[in-house]
Design an enzyme around this catalytic site. Structure first.
Site, PDB file in Angstrom:
ATOM      1  N   ALA A   7       0.906  -0.654  -0.117  1.00 51.11           N
ATOM      2  CA  ALA A   7      -0.330  -0.210  -0.300  1.00 51.11           C
ATOM      3  C   ALA A   7       0.986   1.475  -0.339  1.00 51.11           C
ATOM      4  CB  ALA A   7      -0.920  -0.138   1.555  1.00 51.11           C
ATOM      5  N   CYS A   8       0.489   2.147  -0.818  1.00 51.93           N
ATOM      6  CA  CYS A   8       1.058   3.536  -0.785  1.00 51.93           C
ATOM      7  C   CYS A   8       0.069   4.921  -0.577  1.00 51.93           C
ATOM      8  CB  CYS A   8       1.934   3.136  -1.782  1.00 51.93           C
ATOM      9  SG  CYS A   8       1.336   3.395  -3.650  1.00 51.93           S
ATOM     10  N   ALA A   9       0.299   5.509  -1.272  1.00 53.93           N
ATOM     11  CA  ALA A   9      -0.133   6.739  -1.103  1.00 53.93           C
ATOM     12  C   ALA A   9      -1.601   6.904  -2.685  1.00 53.93           C
ATOM     13  CB  ALA A   9       0.332   7.847  -1.514  1.00 53.93           C
TER      14      ALA A   9
END
Length: 103
Positions: A7-9
């Site tokens: 998960a990232c931005a």
């Protein structure tokens, strides 16, 4: 099969890490489903994963995600150097260590 969620931005930059992790898994003969989502999607995906890795840019969410999964699923932040270099093998190894060496 190991299920690894990144998960990232926005899920965009992490998709390159995913591709390199998939190659590393194939090279090691490991069956793995690896995918990336924006951090807002973690709650929808958390019931289908063995481990969650967060991009360094969302490291501030580590405690929140651990609470979200009731500490039942390993959660960690990807090493910034490995993420920056898109080192799929190192990130895969981090995931495998978190789940006890794989299934």
């Amino acid at each position: 099969m190991i299920h690894i969620l990144l998960a990232c931005a926005s899920g965009m930059s992490t998709s390159m890490v995913v591709k390199n992790m998939e190659k590393a898994a194939r090279d090691k003969g490991i069956e793995a489903k690896i995918w990336a989502v924006p951090e807002v999607e973690v709650e929808n995906e958390k019931d289908h994963v063995d481990v969650i890795l967060l991009g360094p840019q969302v490291s501030f969410l580590e405690d929140e995600v651990k609470t979200m999964v009731n500490n039942k699923i390993p959660v960690a932040v990807i090493d910034m150097m490995d993420y920056g270099k898109m080192n799929g093998e190192a990130v895969l190894n981090q995931a495998l260590e978190l789940i006890g060496g794989g299934k």
